[in-house]
Write a protein that holds these residues in place. Structure first.
Motif, PDB file in Angstrom:
ATOM      1  N   ASP A  69      43.706  16.935  41.415  1.00  0.00           N
ATOM      2  CA  ASP A  69      44.245  16.986  40.051  1.00  0.00           C
ATOM      3  C   ASP A  69      44.824  18.365  39.772  1.00  0.00           C
ATOM      4  O   ASP A  69      44.232  19.388  40.145  1.00  0.00           O
ATOM      5  N   SER A  70      45.988  18.402  39.124  1.00  0.00           N
ATOM      6  CA  SER A  70      46.651  19.662  38.762  1.00  0.00           C
ATOM      7  C   SER A  70      46.844  20.576  39.963  1.00  0.00           C
ATOM      8  O   SER A  70      46.382  21.736  39.973  1.00  0.00           O
ATOM      9  N   PRO A  71      47.523  20.115  41.021  1.00  0.00           N
ATOM     10  CA  PRO A  71      47.756  20.992  42.176  1.00  0.00           C
ATOM     11  C   PRO A  71      48.404  22.298  41.740  1.00  0.00           C
ATOM     12  O   PRO A  71      49.285  22.301  40.875  1.00  0.00           O
TER      13      PRO A  71
ATOM     14  N   HIS B 120      45.387  11.274  46.975  1.00  0.00           N
ATOM     15  CA  HIS B 120      45.963  11.154  45.631  1.00  0.00           C
ATOM     16  C   HIS B 120      46.298  12.534  45.081  1.00  0.00           C
ATOM     17  O   HIS B 120      45.449  13.432  45.073  1.00  0.00           O
ATOM     18  N   LEU B 121      47.536  12.694  44.625  1.00  0.00           N
ATOM     19  CA  LEU B 121      47.990  13.910  43.964  1.00  0.00           C
ATOM     20  C   LEU B 121      48.280  13.542  42.517  1.00  0.00           C
ATOM     21  O   LEU B 121      49.162  12.729  42.244  1.00  0.00           O
TER      22      LEU B 121
ATOM     23  N   ALA C  44      53.445  17.091  47.891  1.00  0.00           N
ATOM     24  CA  ALA C  44      53.829  15.877  48.618  1.00  0.00           C
ATOM     25  C   ALA C  44      54.438  16.216  49.973  1.00  0.00           C
ATOM     26  O   ALA C  44      54.345  15.424  50.922  1.00  0.00           O
ATOM     27  N   THR C  45      55.035  17.404  50.089  1.00  0.00           N
ATOM     28  CA  THR C  45      55.543  17.817  51.406  1.00  0.00           C
ATOM     29  C   THR C  45      54.390  18.222  52.323  1.00  0.00           C
ATOM     30  O   THR C  45      54.468  18.056  53.535  1.00  0.00           O
TER      31      THR C  45
ATOM     32  N   ARG D  66      49.477   9.499  47.794  1.00  0.00           N
ATOM     33  CA  ARG D  66      50.181   8.835  46.698  1.00  0.00           C
ATOM     34  C   ARG D  66      50.284   9.815  45.534  1.00  0.00           C
ATOM     35  O   ARG D  66      49.313  10.491  45.185  1.00  0.00           O
ATOM     36  N   VAL D  67      51.470   9.876  44.940  1.00  0.00           N
ATOM     37  CA  VAL D  67      51.728  10.797  43.833  1.00  0.00           C
ATOM     38  C   VAL D  67      51.596  10.036  42.515  1.00  0.00           C
ATOM     39  O   VAL D  67      52.214   8.987  42.326  1.00  0.00           O
ATOM     40  N   TRP D  68      50.789  10.586  41.614  1.00  0.00           N
ATOM     41  CA  TRP D  68      50.551   9.978  40.304  1.00  0.00           C
ATOM     42  C   TRP D  68      50.996  10.947  39.216  1.00  0.00           C
ATOM     43  O   TRP D  68      50.260  11.863  38.873  1.00  0.00           O
TER      44      TRP D  68
END
Length: 217
Positions: free
Chosen positions: A43-45, A64-65, A80-81, A87-89
Motif C-alpha cells: 500500500d502507498s508504494p 498487489h500494488l 509495476a516495472t 496487479r495494480v489497484w
C-alpha cells in the motif's frame, strides 16, 4: 526508501523520500502486508530504486500494488516495472467490498464526503491494525523551527489530526453525512494500532487519536 521495519506480525513499513506539496515537506511511508498465501500486498508504494524494492523478495512475492487515494497513484507505474506480475489497484478501482484476493485478512471502506478527495481506508484484521493515508497525519514539535511548528498547528496536524484543508472539503449537510457514515463504519472496526502514510507513527492510544482527529465531523 529506508529499510523495511516490522510493525506487527505480517506487517512491515518503510519510509520513503520527503516530497513537497504546495511547498510543504511531506514525509512518505509504504505499508507491506504478507497474506496467507505468502504473497505481498503493498500500500502507498514510495519512490525507490530497484535494489531497494528487491528487499521485498526476501519476505514474499509482490502480488498487489495498492493506491489509497489518487494522490498516491503516481508511484504505481514505477513499482509495476519492478514487479510486472503484480496487479495494480488504483484507488478508483476499489470500493467498499475488498477483493477476494485479500478479503479474509484486510477489510476496506471508501471514506466519502470530501469534494476533493476520496480515500480508501484498510483494516488488517489479524493484527487489528488500521491503515490510513492522507486523512490523518501526525507531526511533532521541532525545537528551533517556529515557522514550521506554526504551519503544523495551523494545518491541524501538530500532534496528530486531520489536515484543515480536508476538513473544509466536507461542505454541506449531504457531504458531512457521507463523512459521518464512513467514520461510523471505520470506528466499528476493532483496531488498536494505526499506520499513517504521512508523519510519525503513533506508539499508543491509536483509537483515541483517530476519534480525536475526526471530532470535527
Amino acid at each position: 526508501m529506508d529499510a523495511l521495519q516490522r510493525f506487527a506480525k505480517d506487517i512491515w513499513v518503510a519510509d520513503g523520500p520527503t516530497v513537497r506539496m504546495w511547498g510543504i515537506p511531506l514525509p512518505t511511508r509504504m505499508i507491506v502486508v504478507k497474506l496467507h498465501d505468502d504473497s505481498l500486498w503493498v500500500d502507498s508504494p514510495v519512490a525507490a530504486t530497484r535494489e531497494q524494492a528487491a528487499q521485498l523478495d526476501a519476505i514474499g512475492s509482490v502480488a498487489h500494488l495498492v493506491s489509497p487515494t489518487p494522490l498516491h497513484d503516481w508511484r504505481l507505474k514505477q513499482w509495476a516495472t519492478f514487479f510486472p506480475r503484480a496487479r495494480v489497484w488504483k484507488a478508483s478501482a476499489l470500493n467498499n467490498s475488498p477483493p477476494p484476493d485479500w478479503n479474509a485478512e484486510i477489510d476496506q471502506l471508501i471514506f466519502r464526503g470530501s469534494i476533493v478527495l476520496s480515500e480508501v481506508e484498510f483494516f488488517h484484521k489479524p493484527s487489528r491494525t488500521l491503515i490510513l493515508a492522507d486523512f490523518i497525519q501526525n507531526y511533532t514539535f521541532e525545537r528551533g523551527r517556529p515557522l514550521r511548528n506554526a504551519l503544523k498547528r495551523f494545518g491541524g496536524v501538530l500532534g496528530g489530526g486531520s489536515p484543515r484543508d480536508l476538513r473544509f472539503s466536507f461542505v454541506g449537510k449531504r457531504r458531512r453525512r457521507l463523512g459521518q457514515e464512513s467514520l461510523h463504519k471505520l470506528l466499528s472496526w476493532d483496531f488498536d494500532e494505526v499506520i499513517l502514510a504521512h508523519g510519525d507513527l503513533p506508539t499508543k492510544n491509536a483509537r483515541a487519536l483517530v476519534e480525536r482527529s475526526f471530532r470535527w465531523l
